[in-house]
Scaffold this motif. Sequence first.
Motif, PDB file in Angstrom:
ATOM      1  N   TYR A 189      -8.626   7.498   5.330  1.00 39.19           N
ATOM      2  CA  TYR A 189      -8.436   7.310   3.908  1.00 39.19           C
ATOM      3  C   TYR A 189      -8.150   6.161   3.497  1.00 39.19           C
ATOM      4  O   TYR A 189      -7.750   5.053   4.358  1.00 39.19           O
ATOM      5  CB  TYR A 189      -6.892   7.992   3.733  1.00 39.19           C
ATOM      6  N   TRP A 190      -8.644   5.511   2.432  1.00 37.53           N
ATOM      7  CA  TRP A 190      -8.663   4.303   1.871  1.00 37.53           C
ATOM      8  C   TRP A 190      -8.224   4.032   0.399  1.00 37.53           C
ATOM      9  O   TRP A 190      -8.220   5.061  -0.165  1.00 37.53           O
ATOM     10  CB  TRP A 190     -10.141   3.907   1.737  1.00 37.53           C
TER      11      TRP A 190
ATOM     12  N   TRP B 104      -5.196  -2.881   7.268  1.00 36.65           N
ATOM     13  CA  TRP B 104      -5.799  -3.635   6.481  1.00 36.65           C
ATOM     14  C   TRP B 104      -7.134  -4.188   6.617  1.00 36.65           C
ATOM     15  O   TRP B 104      -7.234  -4.791   7.828  1.00 36.65           O
ATOM     16  CB  TRP B 104      -4.598  -4.812   6.286  1.00 36.65           C
TER      17      TRP B 104
ATOM     18  N   ARG C 122     -16.969  -5.841   5.494  1.00 39.07           N
ATOM     19  CA  ARG C 122     -15.665  -5.351   5.469  1.00 39.07           C
ATOM     20  C   ARG C 122     -15.322  -5.618   6.911  1.00 39.07           C
ATOM     21  O   ARG C 122     -15.775  -5.443   7.846  1.00 39.07           O
ATOM     22  CB  ARG C 122     -15.439  -3.962   5.093  1.00 39.07           C
TER      23      ARG C 122
ATOM     24  N   TYR D  95      -8.223  -3.938   1.357  1.00 37.69           N
ATOM     25  CA  TYR D  95      -8.260  -2.824   1.281  1.00 37.69           C
ATOM     26  C   TYR D  95      -6.949  -2.264   2.484  1.00 37.69           C
ATOM     27  O   TYR D  95      -7.012  -2.727   3.535  1.00 37.69           O
ATOM     28  CB  TYR D  95      -9.429  -2.176   1.690  1.00 37.69           C
ATOM     29  N   CYS D  96      -6.244  -1.096   1.917  1.00 44.97           N
ATOM     30  CA  CYS D  96      -5.471  -0.550   3.039  1.00 44.97           C
ATOM     31  C   CYS D  96      -6.242   0.746   3.489  1.00 44.97           C
ATOM     32  O   CYS D  96      -6.873   1.189   2.589  1.00 44.97           O
ATOM     33  CB  CYS D  96      -4.096  -0.266   2.391  1.00 44.97           C
ATOM     34  N   ALA D  97      -6.002   1.329   4.722  1.00 47.47           N
ATOM     35  CA  ALA D  97      -6.354   2.615   5.189  1.00 47.47           C
ATOM     36  C   ALA D  97      -5.556   2.939   6.166  1.00 47.47           C
ATOM     37  O   ALA D  97      -4.833   2.525   6.750  1.00 47.47           O
ATOM     38  CB  ALA D  97      -7.681   1.943   5.827  1.00 47.47           C
TER      39      ALA D  97
ATOM     40  N   TYR E 194     -10.962   4.861  10.278  1.00 47.01           N
ATOM     41  CA  TYR E 194     -10.094   5.205   9.354  1.00 47.01           C
ATOM     42  C   TYR E 194     -10.629   6.166   8.268  1.00 47.01           C
ATOM     43  O   TYR E 194     -11.591   6.010   7.886  1.00 47.01           O
ATOM     44  CB  TYR E 194      -9.504   4.030   8.510  1.00 47.01           C
TER      45      TYR E 194
ATOM     46  N   CYS F 231       0.874  -1.212  -0.099  1.00 44.49           N
ATOM     47  CA  CYS F 231      -0.152   0.036  -0.076  1.00 44.49           C
ATOM     48  C   CYS F 231       0.885   1.224  -0.015  1.00 44.49           C
ATOM     49  O   CYS F 231       1.433   1.581   1.008  1.00 44.49           O
ATOM     50  CB  CYS F 231      -1.054   0.051   1.451  1.00 44.49           C
TER      51      CYS F 231
ATOM     52  N   GLN G 208     -13.600  -0.030  10.849  1.00 44.80           N
ATOM     53  CA  GLN G 208     -13.344   0.612   9.599  1.00 44.80           C
ATOM     54  C   GLN G 208     -13.829   2.080   9.765  1.00 44.80           C
ATOM     55  O   GLN G 208     -13.207   2.938   8.853  1.00 44.80           O
ATOM     56  CB  GLN G 208     -14.122   0.203   8.400  1.00 44.80           C
TER      57      GLN G 208
END
Length: 124
Positions: A113-114, A35, A44, A94-96, A111, A21, A108
């Motif tokens: 930014y994704w 993650w 998610r 997905y990374c965040a 967080y 990422c 989730q």
Amino acid sequence: VQLQASGGGLVQAGGSLRLSCAASGRTLRTYNMGWFRQAPGKEREFVAAYRWSGGSTQYADSVKGRFTISRDNARSTVYLQMNSLKPEDAAVYYCAADPSLGGLKESQYEYTYWGQGTLVTVSS
């Protein structure tokens, strides 16, 4: 901050993949990084997180001992090394980034930014 996830692909059960990422627009040095993954028809879910200060990490029970999160501040990149992959690990990953300077979080919604997600497929 823009996050770009990569490294997904097709792997046999028992195999390994390393997700990356990469951040642009700002250094990740003071952000907690996480993650997450989402399988078809499921919500998610948290996978792993890395604290900006001290380097502490946190993992979902389902991946402990198999996945490792790490970061390279010089490259503004976070990695997820995934070993001993199982079919149930198949998902979009997905990374965040969490800029709050607080502790590690598994929700989730904490967080800001994704990244766009990278698909991991595990064949049995």
